[in-house]
Design an enzyme around this catalytic site. Structure first.
Site, PDB file in Angstrom:
ATOM      1  N   TYR A 112      27.176  28.734  40.017  1.00 24.19           N
ATOM      2  CA  TYR A 112      27.998  29.830  40.508  1.00 24.19           C
ATOM      3  C   TYR A 112      28.936  30.318  39.420  1.00 24.19           C
ATOM      4  O   TYR A 112      29.504  29.533  38.691  1.00 24.19           O
ATOM      5  CB  TYR A 112      28.811  29.357  41.717  1.00 24.19           C
ATOM      6  CG  TYR A 112      27.950  28.840  42.837  1.00 24.19           C
ATOM      7  CD1 TYR A 112      27.166  29.710  43.576  1.00 24.19           C
ATOM      8  CD2 TYR A 112      27.910  27.490  43.125  1.00 24.19           C
ATOM      9  CE1 TYR A 112      26.369  29.236  44.596  1.00 24.19           C
ATOM     10  CE2 TYR A 112      27.111  27.007  44.144  1.00 24.19           C
ATOM     11  CZ  TYR A 112      26.342  27.879  44.881  1.00 24.19           C
ATOM     12  OH  TYR A 112      25.553  27.412  45.877  1.00 24.19           O
ATOM     13  N   LEU A 124      29.176  46.987  40.560  1.00 22.27           N
ATOM     14  CA  LEU A 124      28.470  48.241  40.826  1.00 22.27           C
ATOM     15  C   LEU A 124      28.405  49.024  39.520  1.00 22.27           C
ATOM     16  O   LEU A 124      29.398  49.098  38.791  1.00 22.27           O
ATOM     17  CB  LEU A 124      29.213  49.068  41.872  1.00 22.27           C
ATOM     18  CG  LEU A 124      29.473  48.406  43.231  1.00 22.27           C
ATOM     19  CD1 LEU A 124      30.368  49.292  44.082  1.00 22.27           C
ATOM     20  CD2 LEU A 124      28.159  48.124  43.950  1.00 22.27           C
ATOM     21  N   GLU A 125      27.229  49.596  39.233  1.00 27.00           N
ATOM     22  CA  GLU A 125      27.130  50.455  38.046  1.00 27.00           C
ATOM     23  C   GLU A 125      27.184  51.891  38.545  1.00 27.00           C
ATOM     24  O   GLU A 125      26.178  52.444  38.970  1.00 27.00           O
ATOM     25  CB  GLU A 125      25.822  50.206  37.297  1.00 27.00           C
ATOM     26  CG  GLU A 125      25.711  48.804  36.721  1.00 27.00           C
ATOM     27  CD  GLU A 125      24.751  47.915  37.492  1.00 27.00           C
ATOM     28  OE1 GLU A 125      24.013  48.426  38.340  1.00 27.00           O
ATOM     29  OE2 GLU A 125      24.754  46.705  37.244  1.00 27.00           O
ATOM     30  N   ARG A 140      25.632  54.588  49.477  1.00 24.55           N
ATOM     31  CA  ARG A 140      25.774  55.300  50.753  1.00 24.55           C
ATOM     32  C   ARG A 140      25.425  56.762  50.519  1.00 24.55           C
ATOM     33  O   ARG A 140      25.829  57.359  49.519  1.00 24.55           O
ATOM     34  CB  ARG A 140      27.212  55.190  51.266  1.00 24.55           C
ATOM     35  CG  ARG A 140      27.448  53.908  52.041  1.00 24.55           C
ATOM     36  CD  ARG A 140      28.801  53.921  52.694  1.00 24.55           C
ATOM     37  NE  ARG A 140      28.853  54.858  53.800  1.00 24.55           N
ATOM     38  CZ  ARG A 140      29.884  55.652  54.064  1.00 24.55           C
ATOM     39  NH1 ARG A 140      30.936  55.659  53.272  1.00 24.55           N
ATOM     40  NH2 ARG A 140      29.872  56.456  55.097  1.00 24.55           N
ATOM     41  N   SER A 141      24.676  57.324  51.451  1.00 24.08           N
ATOM     42  CA  SER A 141      24.174  58.679  51.222  1.00 24.08           C
ATOM     43  C   SER A 141      25.312  59.686  51.050  1.00 24.08           C
ATOM     44  O   SER A 141      25.182  60.660  50.320  1.00 24.08           O
ATOM     45  CB  SER A 141      23.246  59.090  52.353  1.00 24.08           C
ATOM     46  OG  SER A 141      23.974  59.094  53.555  1.00 24.08           O
ATOM     47  N   ARG A 195      24.954  62.070  47.866  1.00 25.79           N
ATOM     48  CA  ARG A 195      24.850  63.538  47.903  1.00 25.79           C
ATOM     49  C   ARG A 195      25.853  64.216  46.973  1.00 25.79           C
ATOM     50  O   ARG A 195      25.736  65.387  46.667  1.00 25.79           O
ATOM     51  CB  ARG A 195      25.047  64.037  49.334  1.00 25.79           C
ATOM     52  CG  ARG A 195      23.817  63.777  50.175  1.00 25.79           C
ATOM     53  CD  ARG A 195      24.093  63.984  51.622  1.00 25.79           C
ATOM     54  NE  ARG A 195      23.273  63.060  52.410  1.00 25.79           N
ATOM     55  CZ  ARG A 195      23.295  62.993  53.714  1.00 25.79           C
ATOM     56  NH1 ARG A 195      24.082  63.789  54.398  1.00 25.79           N
ATOM     57  NH2 ARG A 195      22.532  62.148  54.344  1.00 25.79           N
ATOM     58  N   GLN A 250      26.272  50.136  50.525  1.00 24.67           N
ATOM     59  CA  GLN A 250      25.925  49.322  51.694  1.00 24.67           C
ATOM     60  C   GLN A 250      25.179  48.079  51.235  1.00 24.67           C
ATOM     61  O   GLN A 250      24.475  48.120  50.220  1.00 24.67           O
ATOM     62  CB  GLN A 250      25.008  50.104  52.626  1.00 24.67           C
ATOM     63  CG  GLN A 250      25.725  51.189  53.392  1.00 24.67           C
ATOM     64  CD  GLN A 250      24.749  52.025  54.189  1.00 24.67           C
ATOM     65  OE1 GLN A 250      23.653  52.316  53.723  1.00 24.67           O
ATOM     66  NE2 GLN A 250      25.137  52.412  55.380  1.00 24.67           N
TER      67      GLN A 250
END
Lengths: 220, 462
Positions: free
Chosen positions: A182, A145-146, A119-120, A124, A165
């Site tokens: 799976y 997530l890395e 997400r920006s 930022r 996102q």
């Protein structure tokens, strides 16, 4: 698994289509994102939140990780699992990397794939949340997530914040696995370097190259 | 006593307890590997390696013994499992008496949040500690006003409480559980269901008013007849011995019955697992009546909640309950002395105990209707490898978080059915049963965490 007929054109799903897939009558063809907080679906994307399970790198006596020779023990020594309940926080220092599971458990039917985008708002601040961005059709589990802090200031991260996102696509025919396996992942996993399929080949190549290596003594 | 129905064949109670025993050893070995990776001391590493070898031997020996004796009765298989479990508990104790519990998997954080919500119902200002320890049973310790207790001892040479001291919690609550069972989510029903109720019983005085003058009269009558039977027993001494046993047993039974009413069959099956692992089905102690006695009372409550009536969606549960009803009725061991008097007095006061429990759980019951509304939906998710954390309403395009009892009962149902679907989804070749059980527990743990998080988000006005 029953496969629903779809038009195999790779296209991003809009908000309306997303909702259709999220409440599909057939569970095997349903896009499952749990927990799904309705306000997290906007402009054709779904916000995903930071979970409670992390893997952090730590300084050890191991000089380096050799991807073709590392044993599971060695990797486990250099990484540490951390569980944080919602309400607490973790600090990501400049140039630090943390593996984190998403709060959401995601289930993609065989005709959808996804990509993870930072997400920006956090981008930022210098926080990037994903390097392995593609999620293949049929994935079931929490995403890993890395997280990397490319900024110069440490940032506190709270489980539950909307960090990234998810963009959902119709899957192209070639992307659909015939027999999906799976893993039902619920936490970030240690990198399984020792399970890489071509390790033996790479080791042999490395051995051969080291024999052929020209050293100054060759010229004496 | 045998279960009927095709689905029961591969996962009857004896097969299930074999798998549970093997999985306990499997989890122990995984835990030891994880701890070893961050242990600096050479001696400790050797202890961990030895313990791992012991556990592996326990597993193999169980498999070999079962192969060599193919026609064992359920009772004999339970005994084999108990023996292996007790050996595992012993080596587990040796390890965890020495090692500090630093491994993260020892703290199931979903359970912490769930236990906190349950405790908040009757104690407001408290701090909760989850304590994975070397023992093999579940325990609760609660310290009310710990600081005030010590301040009273120091009085009058003491200053007024500082601002920081005033902020300290009134209660420190410690829930202890066997470290080796940390990831066994279904077994934790005992912690959130039974142990937490002990605290509620203490705070809300549920069991103590049951010892009335009328009850004492019954006890005295039982004392006289038992003292006569035992010849050399002094009635006054027997009466004195019975009192602490009776009050302790009453509090255990009250906790069991409240747990069964609020968590439904999930509590019974967790209790069964623990009872067989500890081998206490027919053992009476001063603190606990035999598990068989407790199960008889619990089955009564489940009957009252409607679980014995055969319905399509609860078929497997009903079959199992029939099995355990026959099992508990098949043999009973008569206790002696104070234990007999306490047991007889409790059985005669059954009606009053039930009334008390039912009034304490009004509006909190997890009856057959709640089960039918929730569990089949959650089970559909679980069978598809999804944490059963919410119930999705397709027609209204909405979802609501699952209840803790719903999640645990969905878990129990799949456990009773044998988790075939999870095994198929994982499609692993090495030890598929063990892998499926590990994954199953991870999914349950995750769903408890997600459902609690979802409740928080749905509560928020924004």
């Amino acid at each position: 698994v029953k496969r629903e007929k779809v038009n195999y054109q790779s296209s991003i799903l809009g908000s309306k289509e997303l909702e259709e897939r999220l409440y599909h009558k057939d569970i095997e063809n349903r896009l499952i994102i749990s927990p799904l907080i309705s306000k997290d679906i906007r402009d054709g994307t779904i916000d995903i939140r930071l979970g409670t399970k992390f893997i952090m790198t730590q300084r050890t006596q191991i000089p380096y990780i050799d991807p073709i020779r590392s044993e599971s023990d060695e990797i486990m020594k250099s990484l540490q699992r951390v569980d944080l309940p919602i309400g607490s926080s973790i600090t990501i220092h400049p140039h630090m990397m943390i593996l984190a599971a998403t709060l959401e458990y995601i289930c993609l039917p065989l005709n959808l794939c996804a990509s993870v985008v930072t997400r920006s708002t956090y981008g930022r601040l210098g926080i990037l949340s994903a390097t392995a961005v593609h999620v293949h059709p049929g994935f079931r589990g929490c995403l890993t997530l890395e997280l990397v802090n490319f900024g110069d200031t440490a940032v506190l991260l709270y489980p539950g914040i909307r960090i990234a996102q998810l963009v959902i696509y119709n899957a192209g025919e070639s992307e659909i696995p015939e027999k999906p396996k799976y893993h039902l992942v619920t936490e970030p996993e240690f990198p399984k370097l020792w399970q890489e399929s071509d390790l033996e080949v790479l080791r042999n190549l490395e051995k051969r190259a080291s024999k052929l290596r020209i050293t100054p003594t060759t010229f004496l | 006593v045998k279960l009927t129905g095709s689905k029961s064949v591969n996962n009857n109670p004896s097969n299930r307890f074999i798998k549970e025993t093997l999985h306990k050893a499997h989890s122990f070995e995984t835990l030891l590997t994880r701890i070893k990776a961050r242990t600096p001391q050479h001696g400790t590493k050797s202890l961990l390696d030895t313990a791992k070898a012991v556990s592996s031997n326990i597993r193999t020996s169980l498999k070999i013994e079962l192969k060599a004796n193919k026609h064992l009765s359920d009772e004999q298989i339970f005994e084999l499992c108990t023996r292996r479990n007790l050996l595992l508990d012993s080596i587990h104790q040796t390890v965890f008496d020495v090692i500090q519990p630093t491994e993260y998997t020892l703290y199931p954080i979903g359970i912490i949040a769930a236990a906190e919500i349950l405790i908040k119902d009757f104690v407001q200002n408290f701090a909760l500690i989850l304590n994975p320890y070397s023992g093999n049973t579940y325990k609760i310790n609660a310290h009310p006003h710990l600081l005030d207790f010590y301040r009273d001892l120091l009085s009058p040479y003491i200053k007024r409480k500082s601002k920081e001291e005033n902020k300290l919690p009134d209660w420190i609550v410690i829930l202890s559980y066997p470290a080796v069972q940390s990831t066994n989510i279904l077994l934790h029903t005992i912690m959130v269901g039974h142990e937490v109720i002990h605290l509620k019983d203490y705070v809300s005085q549920i069991s103590s008013p049951l010892i009335t003058t009328g009850q004492v009269k019954i006890v005295k009558k039982n004392v006289r007849s038992e003292a006569k039977r035992l010849n050399d027993m002094e009635p006054a001494k027997l009466f004195q011995d019975t009192q602490p046993v009776l009050s302790s047993w009453l509090s255990e039974i009250i906790a069991d019955l409240i747990a069964i009413r609020t968590f439904g069959p999930a509590y019974l099956f967790s209790f069964l697992s623990l009872s067989i692992a500890l081998g206490v089905m027919d053992k009476y102690s001063d603190l606990h009546p035999s598990s068989r006695t407790r199960i008889i009372l619990m089955l009564d409550e489940l009957r009252n909640l409607g679980y014995m009536r055969p319905r399509k969606t609860t078929q497997r549960i009903t079959e199992e309950l029939k099995y355990w009803t026959n099992y508990t009725n098949s043999q009973t061991i008569r206790p002696n002395g104070a234990h007999y008097v306490a047991l007889n007095s409790i059985m005669r006061a059954r009606k009053r105990i039930k009334t008390k429990v039912r009034s304490a759980t009004t509006g909190l019951e997890y009856g057959i209707d709640d089960f039918q509304k929730e569990v089949p939906n959650l089970l559909k998710y679980l069978k598809n490898g999804v944490p059963p954390s919410e119930i999705v309403d397709i027609s209204f395009r909405s979802s609501k978080p699952a209840t803790l009892a719903g999640i645990l009962n969905a878990g129990v149902y799949l456990h009773l059915e044998g988790m075939k679907e999870i095994r198929e989804l994982l499609a692993v070749e090495k030890e598929p049963d063990m892998e499926a059980m590990t994954k199953f527990n991870e999914l349950l743990s995750r769903s408890i965490e997600i459902s609690i998080a979802l409740k928080e988000w749905q509560k928020s006005p924004s």
